[in-house]
Write a protein that holds these residues in place. Structure first.
Motif, mmCIF file in Angstrom:
data_model
loop_
_atom_site.group_PDB
_atom_site.id
_atom_site.type_symbol
_atom_site.label_atom_id
_atom_site.label_comp_id
_atom_site.label_asym_id
_atom_site.label_seq_id
_atom_site.Cartn_x
_atom_site.Cartn_y
_atom_site.Cartn_z
ATOM 1 N N SER A 39 -3.247 7.967 6.061
ATOM 2 C CA SER A 39 -3.592 6.539 6.057
ATOM 3 C C SER A 39 -2.534 5.717 5.333
ATOM 4 O O SER A 39 -2.149 4.632 5.795
ATOM 5 C CB SER A 39 -4.946 6.330 5.374
ATOM 6 N N ALA A 40 -2.064 6.222 4.202
ATOM 7 C CA ALA A 40 -1.025 5.502 3.454
ATOM 8 C C ALA A 40 0.268 5.425 4.254
ATOM 9 O O ALA A 40 0.923 4.377 4.293
ATOM 10 C CB ALA A 40 -0.785 6.190 2.106
ATOM 11 N N ALA A 41 0.634 6.511 4.923
ATOM 12 C CA ALA A 41 1.856 6.505 5.730
ATOM 13 C C ALA A 41 1.728 5.527 6.898
ATOM 14 O O ALA A 41 2.682 4.810 7.232
ATOM 15 C CB ALA A 41 2.145 7.911 6.246
ATOM 16 N N ALA A 43 -0.181 2.814 7.000
ATOM 17 C CA ALA A 43 -0.162 1.449 6.479
ATOM 18 C C ALA A 43 1.264 1.033 6.098
ATOM 19 O O ALA A 43 1.685 -0.094 6.399
ATOM 20 C CB ALA A 43 -1.077 1.343 5.261
ATOM 21 N N LEU A 44 1.990 1.942 5.455
ATOM 22 C CA LEU A 44 3.374 1.614 5.090
ATOM 23 C C LEU A 44 4.262 1.465 6.319
ATOM 24 O O LEU A 44 5.129 0.584 6.371
ATOM 25 C CB LEU A 44 3.939 2.690 4.164
ATOM 26 N N GLY A 45 4.030 2.311 7.314
ATOM 27 C CA GLY A 45 4.801 2.199 8.554
ATOM 28 C C GLY A 45 4.518 0.891 9.278
ATOM 29 O O GLY A 45 5.417 0.244 9.804
ATOM 30 N N ALA A 47 3.441 -1.900 7.885
ATOM 31 C CA ALA A 47 4.008 -2.996 7.107
ATOM 32 C C ALA A 47 5.512 -3.085 7.311
ATOM 33 O O ALA A 47 6.068 -4.191 7.418
ATOM 34 C CB ALA A 47 3.679 -2.803 5.623
ATOM 35 N N ALA A 48 6.175 -1.948 7.380
ATOM 36 C CA ALA A 48 7.620 -1.955 7.610
ATOM 37 C C ALA A 48 7.932 -2.465 9.016
ATOM 38 O O ALA A 48 8.912 -3.189 9.222
ATOM 39 C CB ALA A 48 8.191 -0.560 7.421
ATOM 40 N N TRP A 49 7.107 -2.089 9.977
ATOM 41 C CA TRP A 49 7.317 -2.541 11.354
ATOM 42 C C TRP A 49 7.154 -4.053 11.473
ATOM 43 O O TRP A 49 7.957 -4.728 12.092
ATOM 44 C CB TRP A 49 6.295 -1.836 12.242
#
Length: 53
Positions: A39-41, A43-45, A47-49
């Motif tokens: 889930s964290a990966a 969400a971070l992906g 946000a980066a996208w």
């Protein structure tokens, strides 16, 4: 009289690491931990996208 119970062998560990003097054995798959990491990966992906637009 002989016992009719079937002896179960211990299953192989999920992960076994040897690094120098450190020996780490994980017996079962830690599904809750994998879910939190996934889930964290995600969400971070996401946000980066969206941040790159």
């Amino acid at each position: 009289m002989a016992s009719r119970r079937v002896k179960r062998q211990n299953p192989a560990p999920f992960l076994e690491l040897h690094w120098g003097g450190v020996h780490l054995v994980i017996e079962r798959v830690p599904y809750p931990l994998l879910a939190v990491i996934g889930s964290a990966a995600g969400a971070l992906g996401g946000a980066a996208w969206m941040g790159g637009r």
